[in-house]
Design a protein around this motif. Sequence first.
Motif, PDB file in Angstrom:
ATOM      1  N   GLN A  29     -36.898  59.522 -21.575  1.00 52.88           N
ATOM      2  CA  GLN A  29     -36.141  58.894 -22.649  1.00 52.88           C
ATOM      3  C   GLN A  29     -37.075  58.738 -23.848  1.00 52.88           C
ATOM      4  OE1 GLN A  29     -32.844  58.046 -22.597  1.00 52.88           O
ATOM      5  NE2 GLN A  29     -32.738  59.021 -20.582  1.00 52.88           N
TER       6      GLN A  29
ATOM      7  N   LYS B 111     -35.196  73.857 -20.376  1.00 50.05           N
ATOM      8  CA  LYS B 111     -34.384  73.331 -19.274  1.00 50.05           C
ATOM      9  C   LYS B 111     -33.293  74.325 -18.881  1.00 50.05           C
ATOM     10  CE  LYS B 111     -32.765  70.457 -16.265  1.00 50.05           C
ATOM     11  NZ  LYS B 111     -33.483  70.261 -14.978  1.00 50.05           N
TER      12      LYS B 111
ATOM     13  N   SER C  67     -37.441  64.815 -24.478  1.00 52.26           N
ATOM     14  CA  SER C  67     -36.061  64.374 -24.616  1.00 52.26           C
ATOM     15  C   SER C  67     -35.086  65.531 -24.403  1.00 52.26           C
ATOM     16  CB  SER C  67     -35.850  63.768 -26.014  1.00 52.26           C
ATOM     17  OG  SER C  67     -34.491  63.518 -26.271  1.00 52.26           O
ATOM     18  N   GLY C  68     -35.373  66.671 -25.048  1.00 55.15           N
ATOM     19  CA  GLY C  68     -34.503  67.841 -24.911  1.00 55.15           C
ATOM     20  C   GLY C  68     -34.470  68.374 -23.488  1.00 55.15           C
ATOM     21  N   TYR C  69     -35.611  68.312 -22.820  1.00 57.62           N
ATOM     22  CA  TYR C  69     -35.682  68.787 -21.437  1.00 57.62           C
ATOM     23  C   TYR C  69     -34.964  67.831 -20.493  1.00 57.62           C
ATOM     24  CZ  TYR C  69     -37.517  71.388 -17.473  1.00 57.62           C
ATOM     25  OH  TYR C  69     -37.619  72.174 -16.350  1.00 57.62           O
ATOM     26  N   GLY C  70     -34.832  66.581 -20.916  1.00 52.44           N
ATOM     27  CA  GLY C  70     -34.243  65.567 -20.037  1.00 52.44           C
ATOM     28  C   GLY C  70     -35.255  64.972 -19.097  1.00 52.44           C
ATOM     29  N   ALA C  71     -36.528  65.124 -19.431  1.00 53.61           N
ATOM     30  CA  ALA C  71     -37.587  64.636 -18.550  1.00 53.61           C
ATOM     31  C   ALA C  71     -37.951  63.191 -18.839  1.00 53.61           C
ATOM     32  CB  ALA C  71     -38.828  65.508 -18.702  1.00 53.61           C
TER      33      ALA C  71
ATOM     34  N   LYS D 176     -34.513  71.785 -24.703  1.00 50.80           N
ATOM     35  CA  LYS D 176     -33.215  72.199 -24.163  1.00 50.80           C
ATOM     36  C   LYS D 176     -33.259  73.644 -23.672  1.00 50.80           C
ATOM     37  CE  LYS D 176     -30.440  69.098 -27.069  1.00 50.80           C
ATOM     38  NZ  LYS D 176     -29.519  69.007 -28.228  1.00 50.80           N
TER      39      LYS D 176
ATOM     40  N   ALA E 208     -43.862  61.846 -18.491  1.00 47.89           N
ATOM     41  CA  ALA E 208     -42.806  61.991 -17.494  1.00 47.89           C
ATOM     42  C   ALA E 208     -43.450  62.402 -16.181  1.00 47.89           C
ATOM     43  CB  ALA E 208     -41.796  63.049 -17.946  1.00 47.89           C
TER      44      ALA E 208
ATOM     45  N   GLN F 278     -36.775  68.988 -29.475  1.00 49.40           N
ATOM     46  CA  GLN F 278     -35.587  68.965 -28.623  1.00 49.40           C
ATOM     47  C   GLN F 278     -35.032  70.365 -28.374  1.00 49.40           C
ATOM     48  OE1 GLN F 278     -33.019  66.081 -30.680  1.00 49.40           O
ATOM     49  NE2 GLN F 278     -33.024  64.872 -28.794  1.00 49.40           N
TER      50      GLN F 278
ATOM     51  N   ASP G  31     -32.267  74.185 -12.168  1.00 52.04           N
ATOM     52  CA  ASP G  31     -32.543  73.122 -11.194  1.00 52.04           C
ATOM     53  C   ASP G  31     -33.890  73.285 -10.500  1.00 52.04           C
ATOM     54  OD1 ASP G  31     -30.092  71.928 -11.710  1.00 52.04           O
ATOM     55  OD2 ASP G  31     -29.042  73.157 -10.225  1.00 52.04           O
TER      56      ASP G  31
ATOM     57  N   THR H 152     -37.226  58.635 -28.428  1.00 54.75           N
ATOM     58  CA  THR H 152     -36.522  58.572 -29.708  1.00 54.75           C
ATOM     59  C   THR H 152     -37.497  58.914 -30.831  1.00 54.75           C
ATOM     60  OG1 THR H 152     -37.060  56.246 -30.154  1.00 54.75           O
ATOM     61  CG2 THR H 152     -35.099  56.692 -28.795  1.00 54.75           C
TER      62      THR H 152
END
Length: 336
Positions: A186, A149, A180-184, A146, A197, A142, A154, A188
């Motif tokens: 979901q 990202k 998950s950290g990148y937001g690409a 993060k 993704a 993560q 953007d 867990t």
Amino acid sequence: MMSSRAVRFTAALAVAVVTLTACGSGSGDKITVGLITKTDTNPFFVKMKEGAQREADAAGVELLTAAGKFDGDNASQVTALENMVAAGAKGILIAASDTKAIVPAIEKARAKGVQVIALDTPTEPRSAVDALFATDNFAAGQLIGKYAKAVQGDRPAKIAMIDLNPGVTVGVLRHNGFLSGYGAAQATPEMTQDVSAPNVVCAQPAQGDQAKAQTAMETCLQRDPDINVVYTINEQSALGAYTALKTAGKENGVLVVSVDGGCTGVRAVQEGKIAATSQQYPLKMASQGVAAVVDFAKNGKKTSGYTDTGVTLITAKPQPGVESKDVRYGLDNCWG
């Protein structure tokens, strides 16, 4: 009837026999701890062994060590477990190469009263061992996700993922943590398989090996020459990917992130080959593991559950909103 001289000799001999027996039983009481790593060449596991030996020496216990011939060598680890149990180890620390296949051997050891503690890599299931001392590998993923990202912003991402081996817990956790950290995607920590993704254009296993990672990155560039973000399972893989990017003339336009925090990797961050890495602490894993076995041997107290040994993002170019430490900190705390 023996002479007084013969009586004195016989008595002296009896005392000597008693003394030797006492010494023998005393040495047999010495606590023995086992350490089994994935390999004995990876600097991560070299540092792990160093931490275990340091703690064993300080506690006055014997340390037995063994390793696989290569990352993924379950057979050698099974043999090492059996040999250490036979040698009387009170507890065994293991960084499992195959987190599922090793479980039956671990169960046999525990059935004989041996405490088994996983280091670095959780077994499947985690309950197969008494305890786990490890980096939170999902959190490590993560952190670099993060960071990537934050750097990318953007701008559309085309992500290449240079992974470990399919299904190996540590690889799955880091892979999914990154996405998950990148937001690409979901993801867990409970997931047992790599997720994907839409912006992951290539995912290749490279077994944490630099040469294989170079080949994997070359394959990814053939699939999509516009890759601009590269996740790597470890810094050896990151350096292999960087070599492929440099050969293709793309080293300046692609963000490479990784996990480990070895000295070679931190220097690569300093040199700009890797943008950021999540640093973990193998010496701490091993030293705490040995201490737990010694406590069990002396007091009958078994450590249980998960102990997080920490992770820190290291970068020369910090990003707003992403907690990190600089290269100096990384070099002060690196290994290898």
